[in-house]
Design a protein around this motif. Sequence first.
Motif, PDB file in Angstrom:
ATOM      1  N   LYS A 221      -4.309   5.626  -9.550  1.00  0.00           N
ATOM      2  CA  LYS A 221      -5.240   6.860  -9.408  1.00  0.00           C
ATOM      3  C   LYS A 221      -4.925   7.900  -7.724  1.00  0.00           C
ATOM      4  O   LYS A 221      -5.264   9.753  -8.249  1.00  0.00           O
ATOM      5  CB  LYS A 221      -6.250   6.267  -9.382  1.00  0.00           C
ATOM      6  N   GLU A 222      -4.947   7.161  -6.071  1.00  0.00           N
ATOM      7  CA  GLU A 222      -4.530   8.406  -6.002  1.00  0.00           C
ATOM      8  C   GLU A 222      -2.975   9.065  -6.120  1.00  0.00           C
ATOM      9  O   GLU A 222      -2.839  10.059  -5.579  1.00  0.00           O
ATOM     10  CB  GLU A 222      -4.482   7.495  -4.562  1.00  0.00           C
TER      11      GLU A 222
ATOM     12  N   THR B  95      -4.601   3.691 -16.443  1.00  0.00           N
ATOM     13  CA  THR B  95      -5.429   4.163 -15.601  1.00  0.00           C
ATOM     14  C   THR B  95      -3.949   5.583 -14.648  1.00  0.00           C
ATOM     15  O   THR B  95      -5.112   6.440 -14.056  1.00  0.00           O
ATOM     16  CB  THR B  95      -4.851   3.710 -14.137  1.00  0.00           C
TER      17      THR B  95
ATOM     18  N   GLN C  96      -4.776  -0.537  -9.545  1.00  0.00           N
ATOM     19  CA  GLN C  96      -5.280   0.849 -10.383  1.00  0.00           C
ATOM     20  C   GLN C  96      -5.789   2.240  -9.230  1.00  0.00           C
ATOM     21  O   GLN C  96      -5.259   3.220  -9.775  1.00  0.00           O
ATOM     22  CB  GLN C  96      -6.506   0.330 -10.736  1.00  0.00           C
ATOM     23  N   ALA C  97      -5.913   1.644  -7.786  1.00  0.00           N
ATOM     24  CA  ALA C  97      -7.078   2.826  -7.412  1.00  0.00           C
ATOM     25  C   ALA C  97      -5.309   3.480  -6.243  1.00  0.00           C
ATOM     26  O   ALA C  97      -5.447   4.159  -6.341  1.00  0.00           O
ATOM     27  CB  ALA C  97      -7.295   1.761  -5.590  1.00  0.00           C
TER      28      ALA C  97
ATOM     29  N   ASN D 230       2.729  -5.011  -2.803  1.00  0.00           N
ATOM     30  CA  ASN D 230       1.740  -4.946  -4.066  1.00  0.00           C
ATOM     31  C   ASN D 230       2.194  -5.592  -5.032  1.00  0.00           C
ATOM     32  O   ASN D 230       2.594  -5.915  -5.439  1.00  0.00           O
ATOM     33  CB  ASN D 230       1.462  -3.213  -4.425  1.00  0.00           C
TER      34      ASN D 230
ATOM     35  N   ASN E 202       1.132  -0.955   0.100  1.00  0.00           N
ATOM     36  CA  ASN E 202      -0.099  -0.056   0.376  1.00  0.00           C
ATOM     37  C   ASN E 202       1.139   1.172   0.002  1.00  0.00           C
ATOM     38  O   ASN E 202       0.156   2.092   0.606  1.00  0.00           O
ATOM     39  CB  ASN E 202      -1.046  -0.027   0.931  1.00  0.00           C
TER      40      ASN E 202
ATOM     41  N   GLU F 212      -7.613  -4.779  -9.205  1.00  0.00           N
ATOM     42  CA  GLU F 212      -8.098  -3.043  -8.579  1.00  0.00           C
ATOM     43  C   GLU F 212      -7.733  -2.532  -7.704  1.00  0.00           C
ATOM     44  O   GLU F 212      -7.803  -1.051  -7.801  1.00  0.00           O
ATOM     45  CB  GLU F 212      -9.585  -3.501  -8.119  1.00  0.00           C
ATOM     46  N   ALA F 213      -6.694  -3.468  -6.819  1.00  0.00           N
ATOM     47  CA  ALA F 213      -5.966  -2.531  -5.543  1.00  0.00           C
ATOM     48  C   ALA F 213      -4.623  -1.841  -6.270  1.00  0.00           C
ATOM     49  O   ALA F 213      -4.798  -0.970  -6.029  1.00  0.00           O
ATOM     50  CB  ALA F 213      -5.690  -3.113  -4.313  1.00  0.00           C
TER      51      ALA F 213
END
Length: 384
Positions: free
Chosen positions: A218-219, A268, A214-215, A205, A181, A211-212
């Motif tokens: 994006k952040e 992304t 891409q999140a 990671n 993360n 999905e994780a």
Amino acid sequence: MTNRNQIEIVALSFLSVCFCLGMSLGVTIRFGRIQESNATATEIPPFSPDSIPSLGDEEQTITIKAVGDIIPGTNFPDHRLPGNPNQLLPQSVRSYLQEADILFGNFESSLTNHPYSAKDISRGQTFAFRSPPAYAQLFAEAGFDVLNIANNHTMDFGIVGFKDTVKNLEAAGIKTLGHKNQILYLEANQIPIAMIGFTTYDLYNSVHNLEAAQALVKEAKNNAKIVIVSMQVGAEGTSALHVKDKTEYFYGENRGNSLKFARIMIDTGADLILGHGPHVPRAMEVYKGKIIAYSLGNFLGYRTLATNAQTAYSMILEVKINSEGKLVSSKIIPVHLNRQGIPQIDQYFRTVGLLRYLNNHDFPDSNLAINNKGEIVVLNQETD
């Protein structure tokens, strides 16, 4: 006033100008290197797009230099270390590592004195690497800013060895990438940068959790101007030279689909993909105006990594990106590993020839070309 006095005044004026200019250049060089933001993975760094000052016609850019897999010898289970650690990174190679805002590599060993390996090395094709903690300073002196630790060797000596590795690198001023993360926020040339490391294991990671992934991208894109993704993906060895749009396996392990993952990351918001892990170079492509380097190959493997055939082909990849994340220029500095796994600048440009072949084979319709100087030429700048 005599001619002599006039000459002395002119000379003193000239020296004053040179001194001021020298001070200005000194400040530029001193502060042109990378600076870490105070932000963490969950904090928003103090920046807005409007906070970057305009330089008029001068385009703001950062220069990233990246290398592949690094194992600086091991003292486990036997002694395979050089008599002089400095020979691991010859000065001729170090000189080409300079003048980067970010110097990145994939560190595939542990820097610890912990005596117990977490691996059963009596099993076939199972290896555990342990390098002296003092070697962290070797890489700091060579200019490394960030080393990826999301791979299959940083945990060779368990959580103790892992924590020691991170502690020793960061004590030497080198940031570690790939923690679960984690978004590593940095700043260079007043440009906010984010880096994220991925591999095929859930401890870090994972490339399997799109999905994780891409999140995180994006952040990162919301909080930085440039997003750089590191990925350890793909099978290993000379039979794994080619990029394939399918899941790869190595000794039964799911090593991911590098093409699918890399392109989705760029879709992304990522601006540069740096691949490593296959221990051989792989093709590159420009996808939507962004470079994907699918594998940078081995960079240093003193008496640990194979150096036969293409496993000895290596590179320093240089990429220049502007403050909007757009590619400005890129080139390959060819490197070749000697029999001991020590990198040497390759005057024969063997890696350049190999990449030309791989690009033509794996991406025959690509708009990327490599000239005889190793410079990457984008034939069509369209990004859609």
